[in-house]
Design an enzyme around this catalytic site. Structure first.
Site: not given
Ligand code: 13P
Length: 250
Positions: A9-11, A95, A97, A167, A173, A212, A233
């Site tokens: 997931n490149w966000k 997600h 976020e 998640e 993150g 993470s 992420g």
């Molecule tokens: P991280 O791997 O940066 O913790 O992010 C996880 C995530 O939100 C994937 O969708």
């Protein structure tokens, strides 16, 4: 029986040149394996270019979100049918976020699931508890509540179009991942609830862990019986670390 799936997931990261270079590198890394699936979620604006790069490879493409509406006067929104046009096969829904920063509710996310399924695309539904919810002993209740709200109305054919990503919000993150045991316990609870809703699909549905995930922790997490992959992420943004994750995702 369940093919492992490693998803990046490149966000809201990477410009077009960097996204193209990373997509090419992932295509090359994934080509060495027939026993695991790889999926990328670039931003909407990069879908078309990444689709062209991935064409003919077995790396799948997904979008990070879609509108809850089919079409019409919704300025700034992007519909599931437009995402399908861009050659994406998956849409990430709920997600953390979007749930927590953008305040998307369970009812709103259920509408988005409907829009994805109308287009015949795959839903990857994200579920997860906050730290306060975990510390008050409510993690399973919260996660299963999110699952029920989005999916409990589905019919058998629709269930075949679902993947789930667990998640925990506190692990995203932050560098703090769930222990393999905690991840397994939640994945088992999720699969148990899916079994109660659709017994046939429960042994087949893929449940990914996210939060993470790094090359040094993926193997222990994926060794657990109900963990079928990872939604990554930060570590998906570098070709070398994502290649390592693909290699270790057995
Ligand atoms: P991280 O791997 O940066 O913790 O992010 C996880 C995530 O939100 C994937 O969708």
């Amino acid at each position: 029986m369940r093919t492992p799936l490693i998803a990046g997931n490149w966000k809201m990261n990477l410009n077009l040149a960097d996204a193209s270079a990373l997509a090419k590198a992932v295509k090359d890394s994934a080509a060495a394996y027939n026993d695991r699936d790889v999926l990328l979620y670039p931003t909407f604006l990069q879908l078309t270019q990444v689709a062209a790069i991935l064409a003919g490879s077995k790396v799948s493409l997904g979008a990070q979100n879609c509108s809850a509406e089919k079409d019409g006067a919704f300025t700034g929104e992007i519909s599931a049918s437009q995402i399908k046009d861009a050659q994406a096969g998956y849409i990430l829904i709920g997600h953390s976020e979007r749930r927590h920063v953008l305040k998307e509710t369970d009812a709103f996310l259920k509408q988005k699931v409907e829009r994805v399924l109308e287009q015949g695309l795959m839903v990857m539904l994200c579920v997860g508890e906050t730290l306060a919810e975990r510390e008050s002993g409510k993690a399973v209740e919260v996660v299963l509540g999110q699952l029920n709200a989005a999916l409990s109305h589905l019919n058998g054919d629709e269930w075949r179009k679902i993947a789930i990503a667990y998640e925990p919000v506190w692990a995203i993150g932050t560098g703090k991942n769930a222990t393999p045991e905690d991840a397994q316990a939640m994945h088992e609870a999720i699969r148990g609830r899916v079994a109660a809703l659709n017994a046939d699909i429960a042994p087949k549905i893929r449940i990914l862990y996210g939060g993470s995930v790094k090359p040094d922790n993926i193997a222990a997490i994926m060794a657990k019986a109900d963990v079928d992959g990872a939604l990554v992420g930060g570590a998906s943004l570098k070709a070398e670390s994502f290649a390592e994750l693909i290699r270790l995702a057995k």
